[in-house]
Design a protein around this motif. Sequence first.
Motif, PDB file in Angstrom:
ATOM      1  N   GLY A  46       0.799  -1.222   0.000  1.00 54.45           N
ATOM      2  CA  GLY A  46       0.000   0.000   0.000  1.00 54.45           C
ATOM      3  C   GLY A  46       0.832   1.272   0.000  1.00 54.45           C
ATOM      4  N   ALA A  47       2.152   1.143  -0.032  1.00 55.19           N
ATOM      5  CA  ALA A  47       3.022   2.320  -0.004  1.00 55.19           C
ATOM      6  C   ALA A  47       3.092   3.023  -1.358  1.00 55.19           C
ATOM      7  CB  ALA A  47       4.427   1.922   0.443  1.00 55.19           C
ATOM      8  N   LEU A  48       2.883   2.284  -2.453  1.00 55.75           N
ATOM      9  CA  LEU A  48       2.911   2.875  -3.796  1.00 55.75           C
ATOM     10  C   LEU A  48       1.641   2.527  -4.548  1.00 55.75           C
ATOM     11  CD1 LEU A  48       6.514   2.137  -5.171  1.00 55.75           C
ATOM     12  CD2 LEU A  48       5.625   4.309  -4.301  1.00 55.75           C
ATOM     13  N   ARG A  49       1.331   3.381  -5.509  1.00 57.67           N
ATOM     14  CA  ARG A  49       0.222   3.104  -6.413  1.00 57.67           C
ATOM     15  C   ARG A  49       0.679   2.101  -7.473  1.00 57.67           C
ATOM     16  NH1 ARG A  49      -1.760   9.116  -8.118  1.00 57.67           N
ATOM     17  NH2 ARG A  49      -2.127   9.879  -6.024  1.00 57.67           N
ATOM     18  N   GLU A  50      -0.253   1.308  -7.931  1.00 55.68           N
ATOM     19  CA  GLU A  50       0.041   0.370  -9.027  1.00 55.68           C
ATOM     20  C   GLU A  50       0.203   1.171 -10.311  1.00 55.68           C
ATOM     21  OE1 GLU A  50       0.330  -3.580 -10.461  1.00 55.68           O
ATOM     22  OE2 GLU A  50      -1.119  -3.403  -8.848  1.00 55.68           O
ATOM     23  N   ARG A  51       1.256   0.866 -11.041  1.00 50.72           N
ATOM     24  CA  ARG A  51       1.504   1.485 -12.344  1.00 50.72           C
ATOM     25  C   ARG A  51       1.888   0.373 -13.309  1.00 50.72           C
ATOM     26  NH1 ARG A  51       3.658   5.159  -8.557  1.00 50.72           N
ATOM     27  NH2 ARG A  51       2.895   7.270  -8.821  1.00 50.72           N
ATOM     28  N   PRO A  52       1.289   0.354 -14.496  1.00 53.19           N
ATOM     29  CA  PRO A  52       1.659  -0.682 -15.455  1.00 53.19           C
ATOM     30  C   PRO A  52       3.047  -0.408 -16.052  1.00 53.19           C
ATOM     31  CG  PRO A  52       0.077   0.823 -16.430  1.00 53.19           C
ATOM     32  CD  PRO A  52       0.233   1.232 -14.984  1.00 53.19           C
ATOM     33  N   ALA A  53       3.687  -1.455 -16.532  1.00 51.33           N
ATOM     34  CA  ALA A  53       5.010  -1.310 -17.147  1.00 51.33           C
ATOM     35  C   ALA A  53       4.967  -0.306 -18.294  1.00 51.33           C
ATOM     36  CB  ALA A  53       5.529  -2.663 -17.625  1.00 51.33           C
ATOM     37  N   SER A  54       3.846  -0.240 -19.008  1.00 52.21           N
ATOM     38  CA  SER A  54       3.738   0.708 -20.131  1.00 52.21           C
ATOM     39  C   SER A  54       3.859   2.153 -19.648  1.00 52.21           C
ATOM     40  CB  SER A  54       2.419   0.514 -20.886  1.00 52.21           C
ATOM     41  OG  SER A  54       1.320   0.737 -20.008  1.00 52.21           O
ATOM     42  N   PRO A 157       1.793  21.580  -6.006  1.00 52.70           N
ATOM     43  CA  PRO A 157       1.191  21.775  -7.335  1.00 52.70           C
ATOM     44  C   PRO A 157      -0.243  21.240  -7.344  1.00 52.70           C
ATOM     45  CG  PRO A 157       3.389  20.837  -7.535  1.00 52.70           C
ATOM     46  CD  PRO A 157       3.039  20.829  -6.071  1.00 52.70           C
ATOM     47  N   VAL A 158      -1.152  22.040  -7.843  1.00 54.40           N
ATOM     48  CA  VAL A 158      -2.578  21.715  -7.773  1.00 54.40           C
ATOM     49  C   VAL A 158      -2.884  20.374  -8.446  1.00 54.40           C
ATOM     50  CG1 VAL A 158      -4.883  22.471  -8.481  1.00 54.40           C
ATOM     51  CG2 VAL A 158      -3.243  24.138  -7.594  1.00 54.40           C
ATOM     52  N   SER A 159      -2.384  20.175  -9.656  1.00 50.00           N
ATOM     53  CA  SER A 159      -2.727  18.936 -10.374  1.00 50.00           C
ATOM     54  C   SER A 159      -2.246  17.699  -9.616  1.00 50.00           C
ATOM     55  CB  SER A 159      -2.143  18.956 -11.788  1.00 50.00           C
ATOM     56  OG  SER A 159      -0.736  19.068 -11.739  1.00 50.00           O
ATOM     57  N   TRP A 160      -1.091  17.793  -8.991  1.00 46.58           N
ATOM     58  CA  TRP A 160      -0.573  16.664  -8.224  1.00 46.58           C
ATOM     59  C   TRP A 160      -1.374  16.486  -6.933  1.00 46.58           C
ATOM     60  CZ3 TRP A 160       2.379  16.832  -3.491  1.00 46.58           C
ATOM     61  CH2 TRP A 160       2.860  15.582  -3.081  1.00 46.58           C
ATOM     62  N   ALA A 161      -1.598  17.567  -6.217  1.00 48.47           N
ATOM     63  CA  ALA A 161      -2.324  17.492  -4.942  1.00 48.47           C
ATOM     64  C   ALA A 161      -3.722  16.899  -5.153  1.00 48.47           C
ATOM     65  CB  ALA A 161      -2.416  18.870  -4.305  1.00 48.47           C
ATOM     66  N   GLU A 162      -4.363  17.254  -6.249  1.00 48.70           N
ATOM     67  CA  GLU A 162      -5.705  16.727  -6.527  1.00 48.70           C
ATOM     68  C   GLU A 162      -5.665  15.247  -6.876  1.00 48.70           C
ATOM     69  OE1 GLU A 162      -7.202  19.370  -9.543  1.00 48.70           O
ATOM     70  OE2 GLU A 162      -7.888  20.840  -8.045  1.00 48.70           O
ATOM     71  N   SER A 163      -4.514  14.738  -7.296  1.00 47.87           N
ATOM     72  CA  SER A 163      -4.407  13.322  -7.663  1.00 47.87           C
ATOM     73  C   SER A 163      -4.154  12.420  -6.449  1.00 47.87           C
ATOM     74  CB  SER A 163      -3.291  13.115  -8.687  1.00 47.87           C
ATOM     75  OG  SER A 163      -2.016  13.209  -8.068  1.00 47.87           O
ATOM     76  N   LEU A 164      -3.837  13.002  -5.307  1.00 51.18           N
ATOM     77  CA  LEU A 164      -3.549  12.207  -4.112  1.00 51.18           C
ATOM     78  C   LEU A 164      -4.825  11.553  -3.585  1.00 51.18           C
ATOM     79  CD1 LEU A 164      -1.122  14.637  -2.261  1.00 51.18           C
ATOM     80  CD2 LEU A 164      -0.522  12.583  -3.550  1.00 51.18           C
ATOM     81  N   ASP A 165      -4.718  10.304  -3.186  1.00 50.08           N
ATOM     82  CA  ASP A 165      -5.853   9.564  -2.652  1.00 50.08           C
ATOM     83  C   ASP A 165      -5.918   9.808  -1.144  1.00 50.08           C
ATOM     84  OD1 ASP A 165      -7.697   7.712  -1.733  1.00 50.08           O
ATOM     85  OD2 ASP A 165      -6.820   6.018  -2.815  1.00 50.08           O
ATOM     86  N   PRO A 166      -6.934  10.506  -0.667  1.00 49.02           N
ATOM     87  CA  PRO A 166      -7.010  10.815   0.771  1.00 49.02           C
ATOM     88  C   PRO A 166      -7.101   9.569   1.651  1.00 49.02           C
ATOM     89  CG  PRO A 166      -9.034  11.470  -0.346  1.00 49.02           C
ATOM     90  CD  PRO A 166      -8.069  11.028  -1.404  1.00 49.02           C
ATOM     91  N   ARG A 167      -7.542   8.443   1.099  1.00 52.66           N
ATOM     92  CA  ARG A 167      -7.641   7.206   1.892  1.00 52.66           C
ATOM     93  C   ARG A 167      -6.260   6.664   2.265  1.00 52.66           C
ATOM     94  NH1 ARG A 167     -11.162   4.049  -2.290  1.00 52.66           N
ATOM     95  NH2 ARG A 167      -9.573   5.088  -3.490  1.00 52.66           N
ATOM     96  N   ARG A 168      -5.235   7.083   1.538  1.00 51.22           N
ATOM     97  CA  ARG A 168      -3.881   6.585   1.819  1.00 51.22           C
ATOM     98  C   ARG A 168      -3.247   7.335   2.984  1.00 51.22           C
ATOM     99  NH1 ARG A 168      -0.124   6.667  -2.474  1.00 51.22           N
ATOM    100  NH2 ARG A 168       0.774   4.813  -1.568  1.00 51.22           N
TER     101      ARG A 168
END
Length: 177
Positions: A46-54, A157-168
């Motif tokens: 749960g420390a990182l978000r899943e990201r595909p190899a692509s 940065p607004v775009s990054w801050a808005e992408s954060l998942d508050p549940r984490r």
Amino acid sequence: MITATPPAPLPPAPYAPLAPTPSVRPARAQDAPALAALSQPFVRSGALRERPASLYAAHAADFLVTQGRPGGPLDGCVGLRVHPAGPGEGGRGAVGVLYNFCVAGRRQGHGVGAALLRSVLAVARARSLGALYTATTGGGGLFLRYGFAPTTALLAPVSWAESLDPRRNARILTKAL
């Protein structure tokens, strides 16, 4: 007259040879599967978000990596995404966001994370970024030792801050450069 035999010389003090400083290099698109594999234990925890190899392949230029030996597994990685100042952000210059910072369990405690952090700080300064931000679900000890301090999403940065998942419940840290 009392004579004494001089004491025998002490043997040389044992020493621990300094561990070699991990070599840091820019990632390449072909590192994408290794980046995904390195990240998997952190995704499962749960420390990182899943990201595909692509995604790693498409954004390989964001990453710095360490590798113990050519052709071997990656020891660590960190991504640096540049965010230009957006409208209403007080005229500040571009800032960076560190993401997907991880070190293989077998290499933790061997200076890999510190080498990555020093390198990414040098890259950020060379790019004249005004500050760096990161979010961590851990204690952030390494970041704090390198001068990062807690902050709020309002200053990031607004775009990054808005992408954060508050549940984490991630802790946001920043460092002025």
